[in-house]
Design an enzyme around this catalytic site. Structure first.
Site, PDB file in Angstrom:
ATOM      1  CB  THR A 109      -0.920  -0.006   1.235  1.00 40.36           C
ATOM      2  OG1 THR A 109      -1.748  -1.142   1.129  1.00 40.36           O
ATOM      3  CG2 THR A 109      -1.786   1.226   1.312  1.00 40.36           C
TER       4      THR A 109
ATOM      5  CE1 TYR B 138      -5.902   0.170  -0.222  1.00 46.09           C
ATOM      6  CE2 TYR B 138      -3.832  -0.238  -1.355  1.00 46.09           C
ATOM      7  CZ  TYR B 138      -4.661  -0.424  -0.270  1.00 46.09           C
ATOM      8  OH  TYR B 138      -4.255  -1.217   0.761  1.00 46.09           O
TER       9      TYR B 138
ATOM     10  CB  THR C  62       0.705  -3.627   6.538  1.00 41.56           C
ATOM     11  OG1 THR C  62      -0.570  -3.539   5.914  1.00 41.56           O
ATOM     12  CG2 THR C  62       1.384  -2.272   6.533  1.00 41.56           C
ATOM     13  CG  ASP C  63      -2.431  -7.592   3.678  1.00 44.47           C
ATOM     14  OD1 ASP C  63      -2.835  -6.779   4.534  1.00 44.47           O
ATOM     15  OD2 ASP C  63      -3.036  -7.825   2.622  1.00 44.47           O
TER      16      ASP C  63
ATOM     17  CE  LYS D 273      -2.839  -5.111   8.234  1.00 42.43           C
ATOM     18  NZ  LYS D 273      -2.832  -5.098   6.761  1.00 42.43           N
TER      19      LYS D 273
ATOM     20  CD  GLU E 192      -6.136 -27.026  28.404  1.00 40.51           C
ATOM     21  OE1 GLU E 192      -7.131 -27.747  28.217  1.00 40.51           O
ATOM     22  OE2 GLU E 192      -6.107 -25.815  28.111  1.00 40.51           O
TER      23      GLU E 192
HETATM   24  N1  GLU Z   1      -2.785  -5.927   0.753  1.00 37.96           N
HETATM   25  C1  GLU Z   1      -1.921  -4.812   0.917  1.00 37.96           C
HETATM   26  C2  GLU Z   1      -0.490  -5.287   1.166  1.00 37.96           C
HETATM   27  O1  GLU Z   1      -0.163  -5.954   2.107  1.00 37.96           O
HETATM   28  C3  GLU Z   1      -2.522  -3.959   1.917  1.00 37.96           C
HETATM   29  C4  GLU Z   1      -1.825  -3.796   3.169  1.00 37.96           C
HETATM   30  C5  GLU Z   1      -0.828  -2.679   3.200  1.00 37.96           C
HETATM   31  O2  GLU Z   1       0.170  -2.603   2.509  1.00 37.96           O
HETATM   32  O3  GLU Z   1      -1.112  -1.872   4.030  1.00 37.96           O
HETATM   33  O4  GLU Z   1       0.332  -4.986   0.348  1.00 37.96           O
END
Ligand code: GLU
Length: 349
Positions: A33, A46, A112-113, A185, A306
């Site tokens: 992103t 986007y 971020t994924d 995340k 457990e």
């Molecule tokens: N799907 C995107 C990625 O991981 C969105 C998450 C991001 O970059 O914030 O590239």
């Protein structure tokens, strides 16, 4: 106590204004992103990975005053499409740049994924004391209040800081410095998405002013026994998510498809139903490595609580969430190891 520790960590650190502007920071871009673009500043939809790294760097005011910044495009994908082929290439390129003394620090831009997965992979395979800092964005570059430019500015500030050495791979997002081992995340859309719930933050960075709280507790980078030298592929390890009345034959399907290890994203402290325990123990007896992690957001998974791991032949993931446990296991299974050695790796890394 905490305050004293912060002061000790910052001892001898120069203020940002005194930082040598000639420290060389290579920015390796992979997409996400942070490189995403939309038709308008308020559009929620986007496309990730639209902007090239040079345009991204040029869009950040003051970034070239922080360091001698040089961009390089490694990939340009949404990080849901991050592959081990790209991760291996990235680790090899970072090792190459440091070995040639071509950079004092490296920034990796990334979606971020799967940021925490690549961060953990690099934390185990980069062979340097020098800083590797990952960053990304929750909002595309074209959005109102885009978070990418300041994240990139802050990431370069950390990568250019000599006091960032020997802290392993870090992730700088939203003014926080997270360690690769700890971060995860936690929010699908908020700019405050990454937390380090088990171990806490490495530090903070505020418009380029860096403060450290601690060093990572676990082995990483230059201390790691794992390597990407000559590595072209990794053994298959699958993650199976525990749920009520989980069908146990998923484990058999994974093994039939070639999995050498299975990480159970278990309930609570790494639990699963009786049918899954029986099937997993049968597979463990045949040499398939079964690691118990948890789909719960925070906490550790311990041995013999457990479940009798000693009897069942299972490994406890300790502090690693399922995605990170999988990566450690894939790297570990490049060579043959005993169960005791595998368990030890989960306490070490
Ligand atoms: N799907 C995107 C990625 O991981 C969105 C998450 C991001 O970059 O914030 O590239």
């Amino acid at each position: 106590m905490q305050k004293r520790k912060v002061m000790m960590e910052n001892e001898g650190k120069r203020p940002s204004q005194g930082r040598n502007p000639l420290r060389r920071v290579a920015v390796l871009a992979t997409g996400g992103t942070i490189a995403g673009a939309a038709e308008s500043g308020t559009q929620a939809g986007y496309t990730s990975g639209k902007m090239g790294i040079d345009a991204m760097i040029d869009a950040v005011p003051g970034i070239r005053a922080l360091a001698d910044v040089h961009g390089e495009q490694i990939a340009n994908v949404g990080s849901q499409d991050m592959s081990f082929a790209i991760m291996i290439r990235l680790a090899q390129r970072i090792n190459e740049l440091f070995a040639a003394d071509a950079a004092d620090g490296i920034v990796v831009t990334h979606g971020t994924d799967t940021m925490e997965e690549t961060a953990h992979f690099l934390n185990l395979t980069v062979k340097s004391r020098r800083p590797v800092v990952m960053t990304g964005a929750m909002r595309p570059y074209t959005a109102i209040s885009a978070d990418g430019p300041l994240n990139l500015y802050n990431a370069v500030s950390v990568a250019a800081d000599p006091a960032a050495d020997r802290r392993g791979v870090m992730v700088v997002m939203n003014d926080r410095i997270h360690g690769a081992h700890s971060l995860t995340k936690t929010n699908t859309t908020s700019v405050e998405t990454f937390l380090s719930p088990v171990n806490g933050l490495i530090g903070t960075v505020f418009y380029g002013n860096v403060a450290y709280f601690r060093r990572p507790f676990r082995k990483h980078t230059y201390q790691s026994e794992f390597s990407v030298d000559g590595l072209t592929q990794l053994p298959r390890v699958d993650i199976l998510h525990a749920c009520a009345d989980m069908p146990a034959d998923l484990i058999e399907c994974s093994v039939e498809r070639g999995a050498k290890g299975i990480v159970i994203a278990g309930h609570g402290n790494g639990n699963m139903n009786a049918a899954t325990i029986d099937t997993a123990a049968r597979m463990a007896a045949q040499g398939i490595v079964i690691v118990r992690s948890s789909h719960v957001a925070t906490g550790t998974v311990s041995r013999n609580i457990e479940l009798d791991d000693d009897r069942l032949g299972f490994i406890a993931a300790d502090e690693l969430n399922p995605a990170k446990a999988r990566i450690l296991l894939m790297l570990a299974l490049v060579k043959k190891r005993s169960l005791a050695n595998l368990q030890d790796l989960f306490y070490t890394y």
